[in-house]
Structures are given as C-alpha cells and as structure tokens.
Enzyme design. Structure first.
Site, PDB file in Angstrom:
ATOM      1  N   ALA A 192     -19.648   9.401  -7.465  1.00  0.00           N
ATOM      2  CA  ALA A 192     -18.359   9.107  -7.694  1.00  0.00           C
ATOM      3  C   ALA A 192     -17.761   8.041  -8.526  1.00  0.00           C
ATOM      4  CB  ALA A 192     -17.811   8.875  -6.191  1.00  0.00           C
ATOM      5  N   SER A 193     -17.263   8.320  -9.812  1.00  0.00           N
ATOM      6  CA  SER A 193     -17.020   7.347 -10.598  1.00  0.00           C
ATOM      7  C   SER A 193     -15.982   6.280 -10.294  1.00  0.00           C
ATOM      8  CB  SER A 193     -16.365   7.955 -12.062  1.00  0.00           C
ATOM      9  OG  SER A 193     -17.083   8.955 -12.627  1.00  0.00           O
TER      10      SER A 193
END
Length: 400
Positions: free
Chosen positions: A102-103
């Site tokens: 998840a950026s």
C-alpha cells in the site's frame, strides 16, 4: 481497562486527522475537497490486511498480535508491504521480498491529483492491490466508471471483499495488467500502481484520444519517477516524467538476475582499465544522474558489492546487460578516492558507455527527471527526450 468502541473510534479519528495533515504537508497544499471526502469516506486502514510487513527487514506485524504497531503504520504517511514472495511462504530462514504494498498516502493522492479527473471519466487501474486506490476512484467518480486489473487472484479476491465492505462495487478483473481490459473501454484515464520499463501498447489502444496514462517508471538502472502521457489518437503517446516515488515492477516485466549466478563465469578474461568517473557518481545518491543513465542505457543494470573478498578492494560496483552478455566491475580500494580499476568483459565496454552517458548528462546541465519526457510511437518504439521531443536523449557510444 479495555477501550470502548467510542474511545476506539476517537483514537482512529484522531490518527486519521494527523495523517491528513501529513499528506497535505507533503503535497504542499490541502488536497481538493473531493479527495478529502474520499479520504474520509474510504479510510486506508479498512483496506490493509491483518498482517503487513514494515521496514527494510520486512518485519511482520499482525493486527491481532501487534495492534499498536499495526495501527501506527496504518495511519502513517509511509508505504506498507501487504504481501511478500508473491504470497508464497518464505519459511523461517527464507529471504523475504516485497511483492505488493500500500503506497504512502501522499503518493496516492499526488497521483490521483495528477490525473485531473472530471465527472463522467472512465478509469482503468492497473494493479488493484489492496483495493484502496480503486475505492478512492469509485468514491470520486462512481463505481461504474472504474475498472481495476489485478494479476494475483488472492489479492484480487481480497480487494473485492474490502471494496464490498466499503459499499463500493467497481469492476475488479483478475488478469494480466499489460493487456488492460478492452471491454470496459475506451478509458479517459489509465493509472498504474506498478512500475514499467515499457508502456504496454494495450493501454494506449484502450485510451481515448487526448486521454491520460499515468504510470510509475523503472529502468534496470533505477526505479524512480512517474510518466504522464497524453494519447495522440494515432496509436502513440507522449509526455513528461515527474520526480516522484518508486513502485514495484509489473510482474510480467521482472528480470531476476544475479551476478555470480547469471553473468560472471570462471572462463571470462576481462580487460583492465581505469575509471575516469567515480562509481558513486552514477550509482550513488544522485537520482538525477541515475535517472539520466537509465534512460540512455535501458538494457543495463547494476549492483553494489560491499567487501567482495578481493584483496585491495573495499567496494565494487557491478554493471551488466540484461541479456548477461557483457559486464563490468569497478573496484575502489577505500584509500585513494580518485583511483578505480575497471574490469570489463563481453562485446560491449559497458563502463565506457556509462561514462559517456554521465558526460552527456553533465554537458546538458545535470537535468533532473522533470526535464525529461518520452514519446511512444505507434509501433511501440520508446524515444526519450530532454525538454522537447525534438531533443532526443542520445545512445552512449558503445566502445569496443
């Protein structure tokens, strides 16, 4: 004493407010109201799995067993790894490597802002991952305007469950992202959450003329930057790079190469010379130099080797072609900062090419990634340029 539901909601709410402040600080301005509404309406933590991995060592964190640490990372403006080893168990002694993440929220909202979305736009998302990005898009545009493609069936199924839990039902397709999804097109926007070394032609073909493709970029030399292309309507696209972030490479474009396993052989007899450019000048902290070298040498990769076990060698930079046919090793003794020995083997003199690429970059004024662009021709040819398409980035001289 256990925390009540109300107290728990208050703690999470406060953490989200802090995260919103961090994101706005990183962006340099408050996010647009439509995106702030999406931030609040589909919170990031609702899309993270119960187990994540953090830090350089990929420490495993369980929401059940490490609740405080899990929440701290869930509500931080940092990337969180959500899958390792393509979902395979590395075992207790096995090497862990990140295969989905998840950026950082600031990167997510920067990219969404760069799309310049309008009501009614159709969006193709490549690399659905956790589903959070698709949820934000669906919140903004409506679920019927969003199609996500995820290559991993486990991740695709998990993303669908998370999206349903949020009351959103965009189309999630399990398949090869390089092929896009023609049935949902044509699209006004294509956004990828994985990096590429070449833009798949299907993405251009499935985008309306004047539409935008936003994709993280990677060369074998450096994983860094975003490429924002505008589709021209004739089978091609062109646009500038932006100096933001690094993403995992699209699975279909991966190369798993090791120097001693795939490249160097005992029978090789290298040619000796001296380096005129320090190895860290092209493979150190200067991302602008690395980015320029990567654009000029799209089939060359590198690897540092500390304390290689060779007498008089403190640190070695390996350089090799992705077809493993040519390689170079640049050695420093740790004492003389201006003396480096080069060993090269194969039909190409790779270090001479690297030095040529570096010299061109310096002669051009040491431009950063934001001054470079890329034009993709209808036949798929990628042509990088500096400032304008009529200033092509040269291929370094391949000295024999």
């Amino acid at each position: 004493m256990e925390m009540t539901v109300v107290e728990g909601r208050a703690v999470v709410g406060a953490a989200m407010e802090r995260l919103l402040g961090l994101v706005n600080e990183s962006l340099g301005a408050p996010m647009a109201p439509v995106w702030e509404a999406a931030f609040r309406g589909v919170p990031r933590h609702a899309f993270l799995p119960g187990t994540v991995w953090v830090g350089e060592e990929l420490e495993e964190l369980s929401r059940e067993l490490n609740s405080d640490a899990w929440w701290r990372h869930a509500c931080a403006d940092t990337a969180v790894v959500t899958q390792v080893n393509d979902g395979e168990d590395p075992g207790t002694a096995g090497e862990r490597w990140a295969s989905c993440s998840a950026s950082a929220p600031s990167v997510v909202f920067r990219m969404l802002d760069m799309l310049e979305l309008r009501a009614g736009h159709r969006v193709l998302e490549i690399g659905t991952g956790t589903g959070w990005n698709a949820a934000l898009l669906a919140h903004r545009l409506g679920a019927d305007r969003v199609t996500g493609v995820e290559v991993d069936p486990v991740l695709a199924a998990r993303a669908e469950r998370s999206l349903r839990g949020a009351g959103l039902y965009p189309r999630v397709v399990c398949g090869d992202g390089a092929e896009g999804y023609a049935d949902g097109g044509p699209y006004d926007r294509v956004i990828a959450t994985c990096s590429v070394r070449a833009v798949p032609p299907a993405w251009i073909a499935q985008t309306r003329p004047g539409g935008v493709i936003l994709v993280p970029w990677e060369s074998p030399w450096l994983c860094y930057g975003l490429l924002r292309l505008t589709v021209d309507g004739y089978g091609g696209a062109s646009g500038f790079f932006f100096p933001y972030s690094a993403f995992m490479l699209m699975r279909g474009q991966r190369t798993d190469l090791r120097i001693y396993r795939d490249v160097v052989r005992d029978r090789h007899v290298p040619v000796e010379s001296a380096a005129s450019v320090p190895p860290w000048a092209v493979a150190g902290e200067d991302r602008s130099a690395q980015f320029a070298v990567g654009l000029q040498l799209p089939d060359v990769w590198r690897a540092w080797h500390d304390e290689p076990g060779v007498e008089g060698v403190d640190r070695r930079l390996w350089v090799a072609t992705t077809d493993t046919g040519s390689w170079a090793a640049v050695d420093g003794d740790g004492r003389d900062p201006d003396r480096f020995t080069v060993w090269e083997h194969g039909p190409r003199r790779l270090w001479k090419e690297v030095e040529s690429a570096h010299a061109w970059w310096r002669g051009a004024g040491c431009p950063g990634p934001g001054r470079f662009g890329m034009t993709i021709a209808p036949d798929g040819t990628h042509r990088p340029w500096l400032d304008t398409p009529d200033r092509p980035v040269p291929a370094p001289v391949a000295a024999g």
